[in-house]
Design a protein around this motif. Structure first.
Motif, PDB file in Angstrom:
ATOM      1  N   ALA A 171       0.945  -1.152  -0.146  1.00 21.82           N
ATOM      2  CA  ALA A 171      -0.001   0.027  -0.003  1.00 21.82           C
ATOM      3  C   ALA A 171       0.773   1.363   0.051  1.00 21.82           C
ATOM      4  CB  ALA A 171      -1.054  -0.154   0.969  1.00 21.82           C
ATOM      5  N   GLN A 173       2.713   2.513   2.343  1.00 23.01           N
ATOM      6  CA  GLN A 173       2.625   3.148   3.607  1.00 23.01           C
ATOM      7  C   GLN A 173       4.130   2.819   4.505  1.00 23.01           C
ATOM      8  OE1 GLN A 173      -0.323   5.019   4.790  1.00 23.01           O
ATOM      9  NE2 GLN A 173      -0.589   4.913   2.408  1.00 23.01           N
ATOM     10  N   SER A 350      -5.317  -6.735  -2.547  1.00 28.74           N
ATOM     11  CA  SER A 350      -4.742  -5.386  -2.652  1.00 28.74           C
ATOM     12  C   SER A 350      -4.870  -4.525  -4.040  1.00 28.74           C
ATOM     13  CB  SER A 350      -3.297  -5.044  -2.250  1.00 28.74           C
ATOM     14  OG  SER A 350      -2.405  -5.994  -2.899  1.00 28.74           O
ATOM     15  N   LEU A 354      -7.422  -1.474  -2.739  1.00 28.49           N
ATOM     16  CA  LEU A 354      -6.853  -0.298  -2.269  1.00 28.49           C
ATOM     17  C   LEU A 354      -7.561   0.939  -3.140  1.00 28.49           C
ATOM     18  CD1 LEU A 354      -3.086  -1.438  -1.336  1.00 28.49           C
ATOM     19  CD2 LEU A 354      -5.178  -0.928   0.291  1.00 28.49           C
ATOM     20  N   PRO A 355      -7.561   0.791  -4.576  1.00 28.51           N
ATOM     21  CA  PRO A 355      -7.917   1.808  -5.348  1.00 28.51           C
ATOM     22  C   PRO A 355      -9.364   2.033  -4.720  1.00 28.51           C
ATOM     23  CG  PRO A 355      -6.980   0.382  -6.712  1.00 28.51           C
ATOM     24  CD  PRO A 355      -7.002  -0.282  -5.353  1.00 28.51           C
ATOM     25  N   VAL A 357     -10.798   1.695  -1.886  1.00 34.48           N
ATOM     26  CA  VAL A 357     -10.853   2.371  -0.552  1.00 34.48           C
ATOM     27  C   VAL A 357     -10.309   3.861  -0.360  1.00 34.48           C
ATOM     28  CG1 VAL A 357      -9.536   2.254   1.666  1.00 34.48           C
ATOM     29  CG2 VAL A 357     -10.417   0.027   0.650  1.00 34.48           C
ATOM     30  N   GLN A 358      -9.313   3.862  -1.494  1.00 37.05           N
ATOM     31  CA  GLN A 358      -8.872   5.355  -1.384  1.00 37.05           C
ATOM     32  C   GLN A 358      -9.938   6.346  -2.119  1.00 37.05           C
ATOM     33  OE1 GLN A 358      -4.980   4.510  -3.728  1.00 37.05           O
ATOM     34  NE2 GLN A 358      -4.109   6.023  -2.388  1.00 37.05           N
ATOM     35  N   ALA A 359     -10.537   5.783  -3.418  1.00 37.28           N
ATOM     36  CA  ALA A 359     -11.709   6.586  -3.921  1.00 37.28           C
ATOM     37  C   ALA A 359     -12.811   6.723  -2.950  1.00 37.28           C
ATOM     38  CB  ALA A 359     -12.288   5.525  -4.966  1.00 37.28           C
ATOM     39  N   GLY A 361     -12.238   7.535   0.164  1.00 38.23           N
ATOM     40  CA  GLY A 361     -11.666   8.646   0.990  1.00 38.23           C
ATOM     41  C   GLY A 361     -11.218   8.038   2.422  1.00 38.23           C
ATOM     42  N   ASP A 363      -8.593   6.544   5.257  1.00 37.83           N
ATOM     43  CA  ASP A 363      -7.204   6.534   5.348  1.00 37.83           C
ATOM     44  C   ASP A 363      -6.423   5.006   5.192  1.00 37.83           C
ATOM     45  OD1 ASP A 363      -4.549   7.016   6.232  1.00 37.83           O
ATOM     46  OD2 ASP A 363      -5.308   7.613   8.368  1.00 37.83           O
ATOM     47  N   LEU A 364      -5.721   4.940   4.390  1.00 33.02           N
ATOM     48  CA  LEU A 364      -4.789   3.679   3.991  1.00 33.02           C
ATOM     49  C   LEU A 364      -4.235   3.157   5.361  1.00 33.02           C
ATOM     50  CD1 LEU A 364      -3.477   3.708   0.437  1.00 33.02           C
ATOM     51  CD2 LEU A 364      -5.785   2.768   1.204  1.00 33.02           C
TER      52      LEU A 364
END
Length: 436
Positions: A171, A173, A350, A354-355, A357-359, A361, A363-364
């Motif tokens: 991710a 991070q 992932s 992950l995309p 989840v990011q879309a 908003g 927090d990763l």
């Protein structure tokens, strides 16, 4: 590429993945195979050079250098007398609590988690030590199994966690911040488990053996003498990262040196144990690194095909709130947990998740702790819950008896998911302090 082609590519890759996993092929090879299949059939990308460059780029990530070092530190300490001394060292401190020595399972798994970084290793090590002793003393079998199954999952949460390093690389991070984020949730899980043990013991006092005679403080400290250096070593490793004195890789290096000193001081270091620890660490590190490298190729493949964008668009069209998205993802992860182990679930999902989840908003960093707790639950779900298999082999009970004993702890893990969702600062406060 139009949306119809993208959906056809996704369906083809999913079907191929299910067939490959059902055949028993390695997870890493299955990920690589479906990636090459998708690229070759549905794109004009140069498959060979793309695969080679992606695997090479993922293999020399700086964050990944901490992985074999932390694994080796755990392997060294695993071969000392830590497991043998744990029961005698922790038992006198919890004897006064309702539940008595059942708390040793929770605390022992917490300590071993910081050493091993693996759920199944934590569960097996503490179970090997605790089960015969607790059975001899007449403790309730269901609670013995349940506390070990639930607490064994702490190996994924309490730093230095191997799966946190993998998530950090996947991710993009900070591994150091992920380690910090996992401390309070890990302590919260231990508090939930111990609280449940106390409540159960107060409701069923007849199922708990009588308290051992009180022990003088000096004797307690003497019995704990071998645990204190290990606890101090772990605290120094994590503390150096928290204080910004060392990177995770540097802290892992000092951890290895400290583990070697402790092993030598306790008589657990020999040429044979050193060679065994090196070989074991190398095998585990190579396995994880291979999975991560193949998962990187999958990420590139689904990116070329546009699958994350199509799915993210579909989620946005459904107008799901972040909370509902998490509910849906939780259900999906629990289904995956019936068939795959933790790191495979993480790297397999992932590229697509992950995309999305990011879309939404989310927090990763917070999402990393969330997904680890959900994967902890997956370690306890039949038919392929790894902790269930460990305890089944060690107790001789059938898988459904072990699962039944684990159900309350699955519930507690779900409570933990709700708690970090309602109070996200449980996860974020330490990383914020670290950054500040």
């Amino acid at each position: 590429m139009d949306q119809t082609t993208t959906l056809l590519a996704g369906a083809t890759m999913l079907a191929a993945l299910l067939v490959l996993l059902a055949s028993g092929i390695w997870v890493a090879l299955a990920l690589l195979a479906i990636s090459l299949l998708g690229l070759a059939l549905f794109t004009t990308a140069p498959v060979g050079s793309l695969m080679a460059s992606t695997m090479w780029d993922s293999s020399w990530s700086w964050a990944m250098t901490a992985l074999p070092l932390f694994i080796w530190m755990g392997e060294i300490l695993f071969r000392t007398r830590l497991a043998e001394d744990m029961f005698r060292g922790l038992g006198p401190w919890v004897n006064w609590l309702p539940g008595r020595l059942l708390h040793v399972n929770v605390l022992g798994c917490g300590l071993m988690s910081a050493v091993a970084g693996s759920s199944s290793v934590t569960c097996a090590t503490v179970a090997r030590m605790a089960l015969p002793e607790l059975k001899r003393r007449g403790y309730h079998e269901g609670m013995m199994i349940g506390t070990l199954a639930g607490s064994g999952t702490l190996g994924l949460m309490i730093p230095p966690s191997i799966i946190m390093i993998v998530y950090g690389v996947t991710a993009q991070q900070s591994v150091a911040r992920l380690f910090m984020a996992g401390i309070l949730p890990g302590l919260m899980l231990m508090a939930l488990f111990m609280g449940y043990v106390m409540l159960w013991s107060l409701l069923h006092p007849e199922k708990v053996p009588p308290r051992d005679p009180p022990m003088p403080l000096a004797t307690k400290l003497w019995n704990s003498r071998r645990l204190i250096p290990v606890a101090l070593l772990i605290a120094a490793v994590i503390g150096s990262i928290y204080a910004g004195v060392a990177t995770p890789t540097e802290a892992a290096t000092f951890g290895v040196l400290g583990a070697l000193v402790l092993a030598a001081a306790t008589g657990g270091l020999s040429w044979r144990s050193l060679a065994e620890s090196l070989m074991s660490a190398m095998k585990i590190s190579c396995m994880i690194s291979f999975i991560v490298a193949c998962a990187a190729v999958l990420s590139i493949a689904v990116g070329f095909l546009g699958i994350p964008q199509v799915l993210a668009g579909a989620v946005q069209a459904m107008d799901l709130s972040p909370a509902m998205l998490l509910v849906v993802l939780t259900a999906c992860f629990l289904v995956l947990g019936c068939f795959l182990e933790g790191i495979s679930i993480l790297v397999l999902s992932s590229a697509v998740v992950l995309p999305m989840v990011q879309a939404a908003g989310i927090d990763l960093l917070w999402f990393g702790i969330y997904i680890i707790i959900v994967i902890e639950i997956a370690q306890l779900t039949p038919p392929l819950g790894f902790n269930l298999f460990v305890l089944q082999s060690m107790t001789g009970r059938d898988i459904w008896r072990v699962t039944q004993a684990s159900l309350p702890f699955i519930g507690l893990l779900l409570v933990a998911v709700v708690l970090i969702s309602v109070f996200p600062r449980i996860v974020t406060i330490l990383p914020e302090l670290m950054r500040g």
